[in-house]
Design a protein around this motif. Structure first.
Motif, PDB file in Angstrom:
ATOM      1  N   LEU A   1       0.827  -1.203   0.000  1.00  0.00           N
ATOM      2  CA  LEU A   1       0.000   0.000   0.000  1.00  0.00           C
ATOM      3  C   LEU A   1       0.861   1.254   0.000  1.00  0.00           C
ATOM      4  CD1 LEU A   1      -2.759  -1.003   2.586  1.00  0.00           C
ATOM      5  CD2 LEU A   1      -3.019  -0.783   0.116  1.00  0.00           C
ATOM      6  N   SER A   2       1.914   1.247   0.798  1.00  0.00           N
ATOM      7  CA  SER A   2       2.820   2.398   0.850  1.00  0.00           C
ATOM      8  C   SER A   2       3.502   2.625  -0.493  1.00  0.00           C
ATOM      9  CB  SER A   2       3.872   2.180   1.948  1.00  0.00           C
ATOM     10  OG  SER A   2       4.755   3.274   2.026  1.00  0.00           O
ATOM     11  N   ASP A   3       3.928   1.537  -1.132  1.00  0.00           N
ATOM     12  CA  ASP A   3       4.555   1.648  -2.453  1.00  0.00           C
ATOM     13  C   ASP A   3       3.556   2.165  -3.478  1.00  0.00           C
ATOM     14  OD1 ASP A   3       6.905   0.677  -1.391  1.00  0.00           O
ATOM     15  OD2 ASP A   3       6.623  -1.369  -2.135  1.00  0.00           O
ATOM     16  N   ALA A   4       2.301   1.700  -3.392  1.00  0.00           N
ATOM     17  CA  ALA A   4       1.269   2.187  -4.306  1.00  0.00           C
ATOM     18  C   ALA A   4       1.038   3.679  -4.119  1.00  0.00           C
ATOM     19  CB  ALA A   4      -0.030   1.417  -4.076  1.00  0.00           C
ATOM     20  N   ALA A   5       1.013   4.119  -2.870  1.00  0.00           N
ATOM     21  CA  ALA A   5       0.812   5.538  -2.584  1.00  0.00           C
ATOM     22  C   ALA A   5       1.953   6.373  -3.152  1.00  0.00           C
ATOM     23  CB  ALA A   5       0.696   5.751  -1.081  1.00  0.00           C
ATOM     24  N   LEU A   6       3.160   5.835  -3.121  1.00  0.00           N
ATOM     25  CA  LEU A   6       4.304   6.554  -3.676  1.00  0.00           C
ATOM     26  C   LEU A   6       4.140   6.752  -5.180  1.00  0.00           C
ATOM     27  CD1 LEU A   6       7.050   7.792  -2.944  1.00  0.00           C
ATOM     28  CD2 LEU A   6       8.095   5.577  -3.463  1.00  0.00           C
ATOM     29  N   VAL A   7       3.667   5.720  -5.865  1.00  0.00           N
ATOM     30  CA  VAL A   7       3.403   5.832  -7.300  1.00  0.00           C
ATOM     31  C   VAL A   7       2.295   6.859  -7.545  1.00  0.00           C
ATOM     32  CG1 VAL A   7       2.554   4.619  -9.341  1.00  0.00           C
ATOM     33  CG2 VAL A   7       4.175   3.490  -7.811  1.00  0.00           C
TER      34      VAL A   7
ATOM     35  N   GLY B   1      -5.075  -0.668   9.398  1.00  0.00           N
ATOM     36  CA  GLY B   1      -5.743   0.473   8.792  1.00  0.00           C
ATOM     37  C   GLY B   1      -4.789   1.408   8.080  1.00  0.00           C
ATOM     38  N   TRP B   2      -5.322   2.161   7.140  1.00  0.00           N
ATOM     39  CA  TRP B   2      -4.509   3.098   6.382  1.00  0.00           C
ATOM     40  C   TRP B   2      -5.378   4.228   5.847  1.00  0.00           C
ATOM     41  CZ3 TRP B   2      -5.983   3.830   1.315  1.00  0.00           C
ATOM     42  CH2 TRP B   2      -6.813   2.852   0.762  1.00  0.00           C
ATOM     43  N   GLN B   3      -4.720   5.299   5.409  1.00  0.00           N
ATOM     44  CA  GLN B   3      -5.446   6.439   4.857  1.00  0.00           C
ATOM     45  C   GLN B   3      -4.586   7.144   3.813  1.00  0.00           C
ATOM     46  OE1 GLN B   3      -6.850   9.543   7.715  1.00  0.00           O
ATOM     47  NE2 GLN B   3      -8.880   8.864   7.040  1.00  0.00           N
ATOM     48  N   LEU B   4      -5.237   7.601   2.759  1.00  0.00           N
ATOM     49  CA  LEU B   4      -4.560   8.303   1.670  1.00  0.00           C
ATOM     50  C   LEU B   4      -5.343   9.572   1.359  1.00  0.00           C
ATOM     51  CD1 LEU B   4      -2.358   8.216  -0.648  1.00  0.00           C
ATOM     52  CD2 LEU B   4      -4.124   7.143  -2.048  1.00  0.00           C
ATOM     53  N   ALA B   5      -4.660  10.714   1.391  1.00  0.00           N
ATOM     54  CA  ALA B   5      -5.287  11.996   1.068  1.00  0.00           C
ATOM     55  C   ALA B   5      -4.749  12.492  -0.262  1.00  0.00           C
ATOM     56  CB  ALA B   5      -4.993  13.025   2.163  1.00  0.00           C
ATOM     57  N   LEU B   6      -5.649  12.810  -1.183  1.00  0.00           N
ATOM     58  CA  LEU B   6      -5.288  13.225  -2.528  1.00  0.00           C
ATOM     59  C   LEU B   6      -5.610  14.701  -2.732  1.00  0.00           C
ATOM     60  CD1 LEU B   6      -6.834  10.190  -4.427  1.00  0.00           C
ATOM     61  CD2 LEU B   6      -4.425  10.510  -3.864  1.00  0.00           C
ATOM     62  N   GLY B   7      -4.597  15.472  -3.087  1.00  0.00           N
ATOM     63  CA  GLY B   7      -4.804  16.887  -3.381  1.00  0.00           C
ATOM     64  C   GLY B   7      -5.441  17.126  -4.731  1.00  0.00           C
TER      65      GLY B   7
ATOM     66  N   ILE C   1      -4.745   0.743  -6.025  1.00  0.00           N
ATOM     67  CA  ILE C   1      -4.410   0.119  -4.749  1.00  0.00           C
ATOM     68  C   ILE C   1      -4.913  -1.315  -4.702  1.00  0.00           C
ATOM     69  CG2 ILE C   1      -5.054   0.153  -2.292  1.00  0.00           C
ATOM     70  CD1 ILE C   1      -4.804   3.238  -2.477  1.00  0.00           C
ATOM     71  N   ARG C   2      -6.135  -1.535  -5.152  1.00  0.00           N
ATOM     72  CA  ARG C   2      -6.673  -2.890  -5.172  1.00  0.00           C
ATOM     73  C   ARG C   2      -5.823  -3.797  -6.054  1.00  0.00           C
ATOM     74  NH1 ARG C   2     -12.295  -3.206  -3.941  1.00  0.00           N
ATOM     75  NH2 ARG C   2     -12.174  -5.396  -4.560  1.00  0.00           N
ATOM     76  N   ALA C   3      -5.400  -3.290  -7.207  1.00  0.00           N
ATOM     77  CA  ALA C   3      -4.583  -4.093  -8.122  1.00  0.00           C
ATOM     78  C   ALA C   3      -3.231  -4.421  -7.504  1.00  0.00           C
ATOM     79  CB  ALA C   3      -4.400  -3.353  -9.442  1.00  0.00           C
ATOM     80  N   CYS C   4      -2.631  -3.476  -6.806  1.00  0.00           N
ATOM     81  CA  CYS C   4      -1.325  -3.718  -6.187  1.00  0.00           C
ATOM     82  C   CYS C   4      -1.403  -4.802  -5.120  1.00  0.00           C
ATOM     83  CB  CYS C   4      -0.784  -2.427  -5.589  1.00  0.00           C
ATOM     84  SG  CYS C   4      -0.213  -1.220  -6.816  1.00  0.00           S
ATOM     85  N   LEU C   5      -2.482  -4.819  -4.366  1.00  0.00           N
ATOM     86  CA  LEU C   5      -2.645  -5.875  -3.362  1.00  0.00           C
ATOM     87  C   LEU C   5      -2.909  -7.230  -4.007  1.00  0.00           C
ATOM     88  CD1 LEU C   5      -4.728  -4.254  -0.477  1.00  0.00           C
ATOM     89  CD2 LEU C   5      -2.348  -5.023  -0.405  1.00  0.00           C
ATOM     90  N   ARG C   6      -3.749  -7.265  -5.035  1.00  0.00           N
ATOM     91  CA  ARG C   6      -4.038  -8.524  -5.709  1.00  0.00           C
ATOM     92  C   ARG C   6      -2.797  -9.065  -6.416  1.00  0.00           C
ATOM     93  NH1 ARG C   6      -8.831 -10.877  -6.696  1.00  0.00           N
ATOM     94  NH2 ARG C   6      -9.129 -10.060  -4.584  1.00  0.00           N
ATOM     95  N   ARG C   7      -1.957  -8.180  -6.939  1.00  0.00           N
ATOM     96  CA  ARG C   7      -0.692  -8.608  -7.543  1.00  0.00           C
ATOM     97  C   ARG C   7       0.188  -9.294  -6.508  1.00  0.00           C
ATOM     98  NH1 ARG C   7       3.111  -3.875  -9.830  1.00  0.00           N
ATOM     99  NH2 ARG C   7       2.866  -3.262  -7.647  1.00  0.00           N
TER     100      ARG C   7
END
Length: 202
Positions: free
Chosen positions: A28-34, A52-58, A70-76
């Motif tokens: 999840l952290s790697d996905a957020a970096l992308v 738990g986790w949270q992502l804020a998008l500007g 994010i869903r794809a990164c976890l399923r991968r």
């Protein structure tokens, strides 16, 4: 400022050992970096409450694309791995220290409360309800059927300006027809159109 916030937790995390949960959170952290490289606007990610986790998008319009990525990164990572995601768009404040756990505002409250209401077979929802939530729920239904091979191709093509599929195939070490087959099976043509309409409403 107007933000889109994704609040989530790992589904059935109690069945995971600590190492598997850490791998999921690292993904999840790697996905957020992308995701943070998609735009110049702020993008903050943080882990909380163990699973738990949270992502804020500007860039508020990126919510659906980010959730599916994010869903794809976890399923991968694992064919059984998934996360619940509550999406909300509203006003919020990001701290100067860029620690999302210090962020505040209605958008964080709305997203957090929605996550508490997501249950059963539904793993994604939008706090706005109506057509936005309908789109998210349908996208969630499609995403629940992704295979790992499909997720690998999706991780290459979901980012904006992902480039041609031929380049994605080279990065994955497979043929272009294999990528096309994976994307078709994953419902990518319909999801891609939904994402584009979400980001650029007519």
């Amino acid at each position: 400022m107007t933000l889109t916030v994704l609040t989530g937790d790992i589904v059935d995390s109690t069945k995971l050992d600590s190492a598997a949960l850490d791998r999921a959170m690292e993904a999840l952290s790697d996905a957020a970096l992308v995701i943070s490289a998609w735009d110049s606007a702020p993008c903050l990610f943080g882990r909380n409450s163990g699973d738990g986790w949270q992502l804020a998008l500007g860039t508020p319009s990126r919510g659906l694309r980010a959730a599916l990525y994010i869903r794809a990164c976890l399923r991968r990572l694992d064919k059984t791995m998934t996360t619940r995601i509550a999406i909300a768009t509203a006003e919020g404040q990001l701290p100067d220290n860029l620690d999302i756990n210090s962020a505040h505002g209605p958008v964080f409250v709305s997203s957090g409360r929605l996550l508490d209401r997501i249950s059963g077979h539904t793993h994604m929802a939008h706090a706005a309800g109506g057509a936005l939530n309908a789109t998210v729920v349908l996208a969630d239904h499609i995403a629940q059927g992704w295979t790992q091979a499909q997720a690998r191709s999706l991780c290459e093509l979901l980012p904006p300006d992902a480039g041609p599929r031929e380049d994605a195939a080279k990065r994955l070490g497979v043929s272009r027809p294999a990528v096309n087959q994976a994307l078709w099976g994953a419902g990518f043509p319909a999801l891609d159109q939904a994402i584009k309409d979400w980001e650029h409403p007519r």
